[in-house]
Design a protein around this motif. Structure first.
Motif, PDB file in Angstrom:
ATOM      1  N   UNK A   1      26.353   4.363 -19.357  1.00 24.57           N
ATOM      2  CA  UNK A   1      25.909   2.998 -19.131  1.00 24.57           C
ATOM      3  C   UNK A   1      24.537   2.885 -18.488  1.00 24.57           C
ATOM      4  N   UNK A   2      24.148   3.822 -17.630  1.00 21.91           N
ATOM      5  CA  UNK A   2      22.842   3.697 -16.993  1.00 21.91           C
ATOM      6  C   UNK A   2      21.703   3.920 -17.978  1.00 21.91           C
ATOM      7  N   UNK A   3      22.006   4.488 -19.138  1.00 23.35           N
ATOM      8  CA  UNK A   3      20.959   4.645 -20.151  1.00 23.35           C
ATOM      9  C   UNK A   3      20.417   3.289 -20.581  1.00 23.35           C
ATOM     10  N   UNK A   4      21.309   2.303 -20.693  1.00 21.16           N
ATOM     11  CA  UNK A   4      20.876   0.988 -21.141  1.00 21.16           C
ATOM     12  C   UNK A   4      20.039   0.274 -20.087  1.00 21.16           C
TER      13      UNK A   4
ATOM     14  N   UNK B   1      13.505   8.679 -13.958  1.00 23.41           N
ATOM     15  CA  UNK B   1      13.979   9.091 -12.628  1.00 23.41           C
ATOM     16  C   UNK B   1      14.825   7.993 -11.990  1.00 23.41           C
ATOM     17  N   UNK B   2      14.570   6.749 -12.369  1.00 21.30           N
ATOM     18  CA  UNK B   2      15.389   5.649 -11.869  1.00 21.30           C
ATOM     19  C   UNK B   2      16.852   5.848 -12.258  1.00 21.30           C
ATOM     20  N   UNK B   3      17.075   6.414 -13.438  1.00 20.04           N
ATOM     21  CA  UNK B   3      18.444   6.674 -13.864  1.00 20.04           C
ATOM     22  C   UNK B   3      19.102   7.713 -12.964  1.00 20.04           C
ATOM     23  N   UNK B   4      18.354   8.716 -12.556  1.00 15.46           N
ATOM     24  CA  UNK B   4      18.906   9.725 -11.653  1.00 15.46           C
ATOM     25  C   UNK B   4      19.395   9.115 -10.351  1.00 15.46           C
ATOM     26  N   UNK B   5      18.638   8.170  -9.820  1.00 17.58           N
ATOM     27  CA  UNK B   5      19.034   7.486  -8.591  1.00 17.58           C
ATOM     28  C   UNK B   5      20.315   6.687  -8.827  1.00 17.58           C
TER      29      UNK B   5
ATOM     30  N   UNK C   1      14.832  -1.853 -26.513  1.00 17.30           N
ATOM     31  CA  UNK C   1      15.375  -0.572 -26.087  1.00 17.30           C
ATOM     32  C   UNK C   1      15.428  -0.478 -24.568  1.00 17.30           C
ATOM     33  N   UNK C   2      15.959   0.625 -24.029  1.00 13.26           N
ATOM     34  CA  UNK C   2      16.067   0.797 -22.580  1.00 13.26           C
ATOM     35  C   UNK C   2      14.705   0.797 -21.896  1.00 13.26           C
ATOM     36  N   UNK C   3      14.653   0.526 -20.602  1.00 16.15           N
ATOM     37  CA  UNK C   3      13.383   0.514 -19.875  1.00 16.15           C
ATOM     38  C   UNK C   3      12.651   1.842 -19.979  1.00 16.15           C
TER      39      UNK C   3
END
Length: 214
Positions: free
Chosen positions: A83-86, A92-96, A189-191
């Motif tokens: 879900x964080x992919x979207x 790196x924001x996704x890693x957080x 698309x994703x950010x």
């Protein structure tokens, strides 16, 4: 706004949905039997899509279903179950975001295996079944991504689309700003992506959310 279905119904529904969205391994036939028993006790908007999925997989070979699972969820960006992919893309924001989710799970006593990521929808649903309030907040935080995943699975004629229909039936209807977010995500698309994800349906093709809610 009053949410439908009520909390005592959502929790077993999320557990069943989690089981069915996991990879179809050697335990899949057991999960199918358990899910069918549990689905009969759920309200029709939640149960009917689950039963459609279960009817489909009842006639499927497990190896063929596993191959289809990989083909759909691993090889199509628009059908990404993480879900964080979207919301974050591959940044790196996704890693957080992943770290925050993992910390929330650990605080609730949910320990992930080394090969599990905390934002996989099956994992989020398992967490929501065990910890309904924080789990529900996670699902609502990713409402736009969930809707886009549901639409993409329908576009791919994937049986798991029915499970996403059931997930949506446990959540409130999409609000106006959420529908705008879905349309934007579909178009761009994703950010942080360099280009939009062309396989996503354009905003004009976004249907109304599945009823009952969802």
């Amino acid at each position: 706004m009053t949410d439908h279905p009520p909390a005592p119904v959502r929790e077993p529904a999320w557990q069943v949905q989690s089981l069915l969205l996991a990879y179809p391994d050697e335990h899949f036939s057991w999960r199918v039997r358990l899910a069918r028993q549990a689905a009969t006790a759920l309200p029709e908007p939640v149960a009917a899509p689950l039963l459609r999925f279960l009817d489909h997989v009842a006639a499927a070979d497990t190896e063929d279903l596993a191959a289809a699972y990989v083909r759909i969820f691993d090889h199509r960006k628009r059908c990404c179950p993480f879900l964080t992919y979207y919301s974050c893309g591959d940044t790196r924001k996704r890693g957080v975001a992943l770290l925050r989710m993992k910390t929330a799970y650990a605080a609730a006593g949910l320990r992930l295996s080394d090969d599990e990521l905390p934002d996989h929808l099956a994992v989020v649903l398992e967490f929501a079944a065990a910890e309904p309030e924080p789990g529900r907040r996670l699902l609502l935080d990713h409402r736009a991504g969930l809707e886009l995943l549901r639409l993409a699975l329908h576009d791919a004629s994937a049986p798991w689309a029915h499970v996403l229909d059931s997930v949506s039936a446990t959540l409130p209807p999409l609000a106006g700003d959420e529908r705008t977010a879905v349309a934007r995500l579909a178009a761009e698309g994703p950010p942080e992506e360099q280009v939009g994800l062309a396989p996503f349906a354009p905003p004009a093709h976004l249907p109304d959310p599945v009823g009952g809610r969802r």
